[in-house]
Design an enzyme around this catalytic site. Structure first.
Site, PDB file in Angstrom:
ATOM      1  N   LYS A 198     -15.595 -24.025  45.244  1.00 16.58           N
ATOM      2  CA  LYS A 198     -16.718 -23.585  44.408  1.00 16.58           C
ATOM      3  C   LYS A 198     -17.998 -23.976  45.134  1.00 16.58           C
ATOM      4  O   LYS A 198     -18.233 -25.150  45.414  1.00 16.58           O
ATOM      5  CB  LYS A 198     -16.656 -24.236  43.034  1.00 16.58           C
ATOM      6  CG  LYS A 198     -17.812 -23.860  42.132  1.00 16.58           C
ATOM      7  CD  LYS A 198     -17.640 -24.428  40.733  1.00 16.58           C
ATOM      8  CE  LYS A 198     -18.783 -24.010  39.825  1.00 16.58           C
ATOM      9  NZ  LYS A 198     -18.592 -24.520  38.447  1.00 16.58           N
ATOM     10  N   LYS A 252     -15.156 -19.217  44.552  1.00  8.70           N
ATOM     11  CA  LYS A 252     -16.263 -18.837  43.684  1.00  8.70           C
ATOM     12  C   LYS A 252     -17.591 -19.177  44.334  1.00  8.70           C
ATOM     13  O   LYS A 252     -17.727 -20.294  44.824  1.00  8.70           O
ATOM     14  CB  LYS A 252     -16.106 -19.594  42.366  1.00  8.70           C
ATOM     15  CG  LYS A 252     -17.191 -19.376  41.367  1.00  8.70           C
ATOM     16  CD  LYS A 252     -16.954 -20.259  40.177  1.00  8.70           C
ATOM     17  CE  LYS A 252     -18.184 -20.191  39.295  1.00  8.70           C
ATOM     18  NZ  LYS A 252     -18.137 -21.144  38.227  1.00  8.70           N
TER      19      LYS A 252
HETATM   20  N1  LIG Z   1     -17.468 -22.650  35.541  1.00  9.96           N
HETATM   21  C1  LIG Z   1     -17.733 -21.283  35.367  1.00  9.96           C
HETATM   22  C2  LIG Z   1     -18.992 -20.851  35.993  1.00  9.96           C
HETATM   23  O1  LIG Z   1     -19.745 -21.684  36.463  1.00  9.96           O
HETATM   24  C3  LIG Z   1     -19.294 -19.369  36.046  1.00  9.96           C
HETATM   25  C4  LIG Z   1     -20.479 -19.051  36.875  1.00  9.96           C
HETATM   26  C5  LIG Z   1     -20.975 -17.639  36.761  1.00  9.96           C
HETATM   27  O2  LIG Z   1     -20.339 -16.718  36.228  1.00  9.96           O
HETATM   28  O3  LIG Z   1     -22.067 -17.436  37.276  1.00  9.96           O
END
Ligand SMILES: NCC(=O)CCC(=O)O
Ligand SMILES: [Mg+2]
Length: 328
Positions: A198, A252
């Protein structure tokens, strides 16, 4: 390898039936995980301004959304709480409330739609008054102390019906600690999807709006989320999470990190997921709403690209829309 003119790569592209036959990748409803924002109250469908088409839903409406997802063939939904400032605190105590919004939502959804998979996000940022994912002392986010709380949060979520625990906090060692506690508490069947790579990304802005963290967050998350410049480090992160017991891993954000998805999939061959984050959603939709991009086509292409890069599935706010498109 033969060359032109014996080989003409355009030949199989000439008609739709032939293109279908040589297509290497497919996107189906089975690839979709739908993130949903939950809010206190009843009968609430509240638009998220920076994410047109996305709403914060009260639990009754989230149950409706879960039914819709099941009807559309979406296998799994992910729940995120919009926590009012009054329930946020220095230590994020609300995360350990057995009857917090997310746990209550999961119970209601499990009860009404037992066939749908439920993914629960583990981290403290929806509950802290400073918006960081962990405990803060002297301006530093504490690792081991935070992990001690995350394991309790995970067990409460499993008790509430979570099928997949998805730690998004990026603390070191939390996957192993959570696995151990889940097993001890009788939840050895509950999966862990690790947010392994992440990145400290600027693409999360609209999400913070959706969960009410905009204006709450002090500073940035660069001491625990990854540097967007790093590739090899992502491999080490994934390796550790698999070693600690992760059933699947996540990269992510998504589209700017397709290279990481490919490398992780090729290196480990484990179930690999990608999160098409809020900023990616906002970016595509804003252009489409201006008439600058063809919405349906660009959304489908963006998700197909994740599959081509090696992802087994995608968390995407486009999930219901795409499921409708795919179901024709
Ligand atoms: N823990 C989940 C997220 O941080 C989602 C971030 C996003 O959709 O921008
Ligand atoms: Mg890690």
């Amino acid at each position: 390898m033969t060359h032109f003119p014996a080989t003409r790569l355009r030949r199989p592209r000439a008609s739709d039936w032939s293109r279908r036959m040589v297509r290497e990748t497919a996107l189906t409803c089975d690839d979709l995980i739908w993130p949903i924002f939950v809010k206190e109250g009843t009968s609430i469908t509240e638009p998220v301004k920076s994410m047109p088409g996305v709403n914060r839903l009260s639990i009754d409406k989230a149950v409706d959304a879960a039914k819709e997802a099941a009807d559309l063939g979406i296998p799994c939904i992910a729940l995120f709480p919009n926590t009012p400032d009054t329930l946020r605190s220095e230590h994020g105590d609300e995360a350990l409330n057995r009857d917090n919004l997310i746990n209550n939502a999961m119970r209601a959804i499990k009860d009404a739609v037992p066939s749908i998979g439920l993914l629960a996000d583990v981290a403290l940022d929806p509950y802290t008054s400073h918006g960081q994912d962990g405990l803060v002392q002297d301006g530093k986010v504490l690792n081991d102390e935070t992990v001690g709380i995350l394991v309790q949060q995970s067990v409460l979520q499993a008790e509430a019906g979570a099928d997949i625990i998805a730690p998004s906090d990026m603390m070191d060692g939390r996957i192993g600690a959570i696995r151990t506690e889940l097993d001890k508490a009788g939840f050895s069947h509950v999966q862990i999807m690790a947010y392994s790579a992440k990145y400290a990304s600027a693409f999360y802005g609209p999400f913070r709006d959706a969960v009410g963290s905009t204006g709450v967050l002090k500073g940035d998350k660069k001491t625990y989320q990854m540097d967007p410049a790093n590739r090899l480090e992502a491999i080490r992160e994934v390796e550790q999470d698999i070693a600690e017991g992760a059933d699947s891993v996540m990269i992510k954000p998504g589209m700017p990190y397709l290279d990481i998805i490919r490398e992780v999939k090729d290196t480990f061959g484990v179930p690999t997921f990608a999160y098409q984050v809020s900023g990616e959603y906002a970016m595509l939709l804003a252009a489409a709403q201006n008439g600058w991009l063809a919405e349906d086509a660009v959304v489908l292409e963006s998700l197909l690209a994740f599959k081509r890069a090696g992802a087994d599935g995608i968390l995407t706010y486009f999930a219901p829309k795409v499921a409708r498109l795919l179901n024709g």
